[in-house]
Design an enzyme around this catalytic site. Sequence first.
Site, short mmCIF file in Angstrom:
data_model
loop_
_atom_site.label_atom_id
_atom_site.label_comp_id
_atom_site.label_asym_id
_atom_site.label_seq_id
_atom_site.Cartn_x
_atom_site.Cartn_y
_atom_site.Cartn_z
N TRP A 3 -14.06 -6.23 -9.35
CA TRP A 3 -14.12 -6.69 -7.87
C TRP A 3 -13.16 -6.14 -6.97
O TRP A 3 -13.93 -5.64 -5.75
CB TRP A 3 -13.49 -8.07 -8.01
CG TRP A 3 -13.64 -8.97 -6.62
CD1 TRP A 3 -14.51 -9.70 -6.34
CD2 TRP A 3 -12.47 -9.00 -6.04
NE1 TRP A 3 -13.98 -10.43 -4.92
CE2 TRP A 3 -12.83 -9.87 -4.62
CE3 TRP A 3 -11.23 -8.46 -5.58
CZ2 TRP A 3 -11.88 -10.36 -3.80
CZ3 TRP A 3 -10.32 -8.73 -4.57
CH2 TRP A 3 -10.52 -9.88 -3.69
N HIS B 68 14.33 -6.32 4.31
CA HIS B 68 13.05 -6.58 5.03
C HIS B 68 12.20 -7.83 4.22
O HIS B 68 12.41 -8.11 3.15
CB HIS B 68 12.14 -5.29 4.58
CG HIS B 68 10.67 -5.56 4.82
ND1 HIS B 68 10.57 -5.52 6.23
CD2 HIS B 68 9.60 -5.59 4.09
CE1 HIS B 68 9.09 -5.75 6.05
NE2 HIS B 68 8.45 -5.73 5.09
N HIS C 225 -1.16 -3.22 7.38
CA HIS C 225 -2.39 -3.52 6.20
C HIS C 225 -3.76 -3.31 7.03
O HIS C 225 -4.78 -3.65 6.22
CB HIS C 225 -2.15 -4.87 5.77
CG HIS C 225 -0.96 -5.16 4.91
ND1 HIS C 225 0.42 -5.54 5.44
CD2 HIS C 225 -0.70 -5.24 3.74
CE1 HIS C 225 1.16 -5.50 4.25
NE2 HIS C 225 0.38 -5.64 3.23
N CYS D 191 5.56 -3.05 7.39
CA CYS D 191 5.92 -3.04 6.20
C CYS D 191 5.68 -1.55 5.42
O CYS D 191 5.50 -0.75 6.51
CB CYS D 191 4.79 -3.93 5.29
SG CYS D 191 5.27 -4.48 3.54
#
EC number: 2.1.1.14
Length: 772
Positions: free
Chosen positions: A28, A655, A708, A740
């Site tokens: 997938w 973080h 992201h 991030c």
Amino acid sequence: MSINEQPSLSGLSSSNLGYPRIGGNREWKKALERFWQGSIDESELHREMKRLRLEHLSKQRDKGIDRIPVGDFSYYDHMLDTSVMFGLVPERFNYRPVGPVPLSVYFGIARGQKGAAASEMTKWMNTNYHYIVPELANVAPVLTENKPLLAYREAKQELGIDGKPVLIGPYSFVVLSKGYNRKDLGAIIRTFLPLYAQVLSELAAEGVQWVQIDEPVLTTSFPVEDLEIIQEVYEALTQAAPSLNIMLQTYFGSLDHYERLTKLPVQGLGLDFVYDDGENLQHISRHGFPKGKTLGAGVIDGRNIWRSDLNAVAALLSQLAEQIPATQLIVQPSCSLLHVPVSLDAEHKLDRELVHALAFADEKLEEIAILTAALGKHDPSALAMLEQSAEAVARFNSSAARVQTAADLADLLAKEPLSRSVPFAERRVIQQNKLKLPPLPTTTIGSFPQTAEIRKARLHYRKGEWSAEQYRTFIQQQIKEWIDIQEDIGIDVLVHGEFERTDMVEFFGEKLKGFAFTQNGWVQSYGSRCVKPPIIYGDVSFDQPMTVEETAFAQSLTSKPVKGMLTGPVTILNWSFERNDIPRRQVALQLALALRAEVEALEQAGIRMIQVDEPAIREGLPLKKEQQQAYLDWAVQAFLVTTATAQPATQIHTHMCYSEFQEMIQSISDMDADVISIETSRSHGELIVSFEDQIYDKGIGLGVYDIHSPRIPDVSEMLGMIQRALRVLPSDLFWVNPDCGLKTRTKEESVAALRQMVQAAQAARATLSVSN
């Protein structure tokens, strides 16, 4: 209870609530990424996704599951699927839904696209799965397509499976969305009721017998006044499709309002008997269970990977059968199996004793089938398997590497410092005198792109094709390249890039005692991002330094400070499959003591900035408000144990990302980190509002762009984020950083975005200079 003592529960049946999407070999994930890269077209993607869907359905049928879920499969996320089914496309995507939403828009909402930021992503309840948060502002819901109906038809036509369509319930869907005022909850839900009614009526017309409506928010501490709108919702849905049986499915805990919720006009209620702390069973014992209703008994753990003691589970089911006829009792997992790996078939390197104590998704389906056959049919071979499972669990628990008791740990901690030796206000002066950082210092969160070349080098080393020296030389070349890049961009505080690390938890688990690792134990975290959680099977302890060599090498290349990068104890715990017979607090404190030794080793190597990441601290927060403070207390304690011995001149960073932090700002402050960086860009800066009402008096960096998404925001967008934050946060405590780590981005994307970020910080500094 022995084999011969097992009661017969004739008529007992089985069900599943959801199956992992990713495929046994992550087919997938690979198909999605090939599509995003342009190496396959949309029709080929659809073909591969259909193949996987049918394969998963066939497997559940072949395992003997009676009620097989359909519609739980997704191209990205089930909450996003529900959003686009109801036409909830944010205005910035300039698309007005007419019929099914195209994949370009669907993936745009999830990942962002040119000129339109991705929707917010946050944790699904208290798991490590991330969902795309639906945006309700300025959009009118409309049914674009009946996705559950399409899934049902496919299963029926292709495989002859009379499936159980699955969809997110109206109450949970709206509560977990954004873009509305909480006082308008009832009115917002009512706008969706005609659409849900249409979905259900079309399912009923197709001949569907049962539909699973997931309402996970019902296990949280929701306001009691919401019970009225919940009642209204299910009265309306039952009236819309009177011939359809609704299984109202809850998971991740117990029901606070058991008596009211069991009276809802639905034909079945699914309850979690694994993560309910025994409360659901107590409710049934005390108040009974409504006559004529079906109970979906979630008795197999859908979130962890340990084998069940089927004898004990059989005893629980027998106890339930005293209140509920066996014909109205269904054996099922506690939640969707989305949260566990697919199969143990590929695990050839794990210790055999450990393997015998494990159960992934396929093995959990087998456990459900065994229970159904043993109790419902009194099948001799299935009854024998109950005994075998109990023996395997007992054998592992008695022989595993666990010797430290909770009392031993308490005695050890009593001899150790549990807080920094100097308060933050004093540390801050000491650190600034030593570090001499500019206003609004810039940094990154830790990782840089993990290219195909890096992954290939790591594989060469793991296979023994490269010597340790060859691999070390390669990693040092990567570190040097990115130290040079960071200095060229003008970043103030550098990182070594974490090129030697596969995963931020797995890397540390491999170097600590008490961990084991699978070959193929992947689970979906967000989108196509899959992680392979380590298994904590015994006591955790420090062995030898884990990060010193690479960090010290990076620091030798520059006069700027380089941060040492560690994963914190609560994140390692929450992102591992931990033992379920040891208190979680005990495991977290073991981890903290082990990581403290690494902090001390970094200091001895001359590192004066150390980041102890805790991105998962919020996701472990219990869903019940009355349990949350106890968790936060030991989570904060674990962080303090990790960092307590750091010298005043050592600046401790941490973080956190992709969770709602508004309710735990005080606990974050109590962690006493000198600097914390928190995700804000994907939530469009909404966390900043929290600081309008709450004072935060330590260093803080609110992420100014979303890593992201492949989209690179321009300087003005990042500058706007900085300026908005500076309206409520002191400029002398503010840091500028991405949301991030940059592990999943390309080199070109990372360099371009970081240049823009530094320019935005410089522009903000200029503004500060003028105002001063």
